[in-house]
Design a protein around this motif. Structure first.
Motif, short mmCIF file in Angstrom:
data_model
loop_
_atom_site.label_atom_id
_atom_site.label_comp_id
_atom_site.label_asym_id
_atom_site.label_seq_id
_atom_site.Cartn_x
_atom_site.Cartn_y
_atom_site.Cartn_z
N LEU A 51 0.82 -1.22 0.00
CA LEU A 51 0.00 0.00 0.00
C LEU A 51 0.85 1.27 0.00
O LEU A 51 0.51 2.24 -0.68
N PRO A 55 1.32 6.04 -2.33
CA PRO A 55 1.62 7.43 -1.97
C PRO A 55 3.09 7.79 -2.16
O PRO A 55 3.42 8.95 -2.43
N PHE A 129 -1.96 7.41 4.37
CA PHE A 129 -1.89 6.03 3.88
C PHE A 129 -0.90 5.21 4.69
O PHE A 129 -1.08 4.00 4.84
N LEU A 132 -2.91 4.00 7.60
CA LEU A 132 -3.76 2.88 7.19
C LEU A 132 -2.94 1.60 7.00
O LEU A 132 -3.40 0.50 7.34
N THR A 133 -1.74 1.74 6.47
CA THR A 133 -0.87 0.57 6.27
C THR A 133 -0.52 -0.06 7.62
O THR A 133 -0.67 -1.27 7.81
N GLY A 154 -7.88 1.13 2.65
CA GLY A 154 -6.70 1.86 2.18
C GLY A 154 -6.61 1.87 0.67
O GLY A 154 -6.37 2.90 0.05
N TRP A 155 -6.83 0.71 0.05
CA TRP A 155 -6.78 0.64 -1.41
C TRP A 155 -7.93 1.41 -2.04
O TRP A 155 -7.76 2.12 -3.03
N HIS A 158 -7.24 5.07 -1.75
CA HIS A 158 -6.22 5.51 -2.70
C HIS A 158 -6.81 5.59 -4.10
O HIS A 158 -6.42 6.45 -4.89
N TRP A 161 -8.27 8.87 -4.21
CA TRP A 161 -7.14 9.80 -4.35
C TRP A 161 -6.73 9.91 -5.82
O TRP A 161 -6.52 11.00 -6.35
N ASP A 184 -7.02 0.01 -7.97
CA ASP A 184 -7.15 0.13 -6.52
C ASP A 184 -8.55 -0.23 -6.05
O ASP A 184 -8.72 -0.99 -5.09
#
Length: 195
Positions: A51, A55, A129, A132-133, A154-155, A158, A161, A184
């Motif tokens: 993940l 970012p 992120f 979240l990871t 998280g995915w 993103h 995002w 994602d």
């Protein structure tokens, strides 16, 4: 032969080629939807570790200020993940986080982080992120189902995002933002369907 499919002005092939990032993301995702994905926990562990790659790519491209560097940066980040797994290094999440920290330190040292609002937004993305990871990987070890949900979130986030950056035509190459946004979201859905 039906030439409507390939006619330049309205052909299906032309539309698919125009959306090649989406087509590629869907093609990559199909095996997971057809039963080719590992169990939810294994997939979530793998995706949780990767993940931070997303970012980090945005942060690095923003730091370089060159959108054309997007795909080389992404390929390099994927190579880091593969190498970390192959060489039995600390988890890819640790390696990627260390690289993100190095880019942030570089940005502070040369003053760009203070001057560049876009870079600051990407730094906030790395922090969010990253949280979240860490949460997803920690929960996978203690409460696996919740960990899967956090990694999927998280995915998915993103993907949002990516689509925001695609709509704003900002930071990364449009082809990457489109491809990454689609894949994602599809990976997040796969994770949730495996629960």
């Amino acid at each position: 032969m039906n030439t409507d499919l390939i006619a330049p002005e309205n052909g299906v092939l032309r539309r698919v080629l125009a959306r090649w990032p989406t087509a590629l993301a869907v093609a990559i995702s199909i095996p997971g939807f057809l039963g080719g994905a590992p169990a939810a926990g294994a997939l979530a562990g793998s995706l949780g570790n990767a993940l931070m790659m997303l970012p980090l790519a945005y942060l690095t491209v923003a730091k370089l200020g060159r959108r054309r560097a997007t795909w080389p940066v992404v390929v390099s980040a994927i190579a880091v993940v593969v190498a970390a797994r192959a060489l039995d290094l600390p988890s890819p999440a640790v390696v990627l986080s260390t690289l993100a920290l190095a880019v942030l330190v570089w940005s502070v040292a040369d003053g760009q982080l203070r001057r560049d609002g876009c870079l600051r937004v990407q730094a906030l993305g790395v922090a969010g992120f990253g949280a979240l990871t860490i949460a997803g990987l920690a929960l996978l070890a203690t409460r696996p189902s919740l960990g899967v949900v956090v990694v999927a979130a998280g995915w998915f986030l993103h993907g949002v995002w990516d689509f925001v950056h695609l709509a704003r035509d900002a930071v990364v190459a449009r082809s990457f933002a489109e491809w990454c946004g689609v894949i994602d979201v599809l990976l997040a859905v796969q994770l949730l369907l495996l629960l």
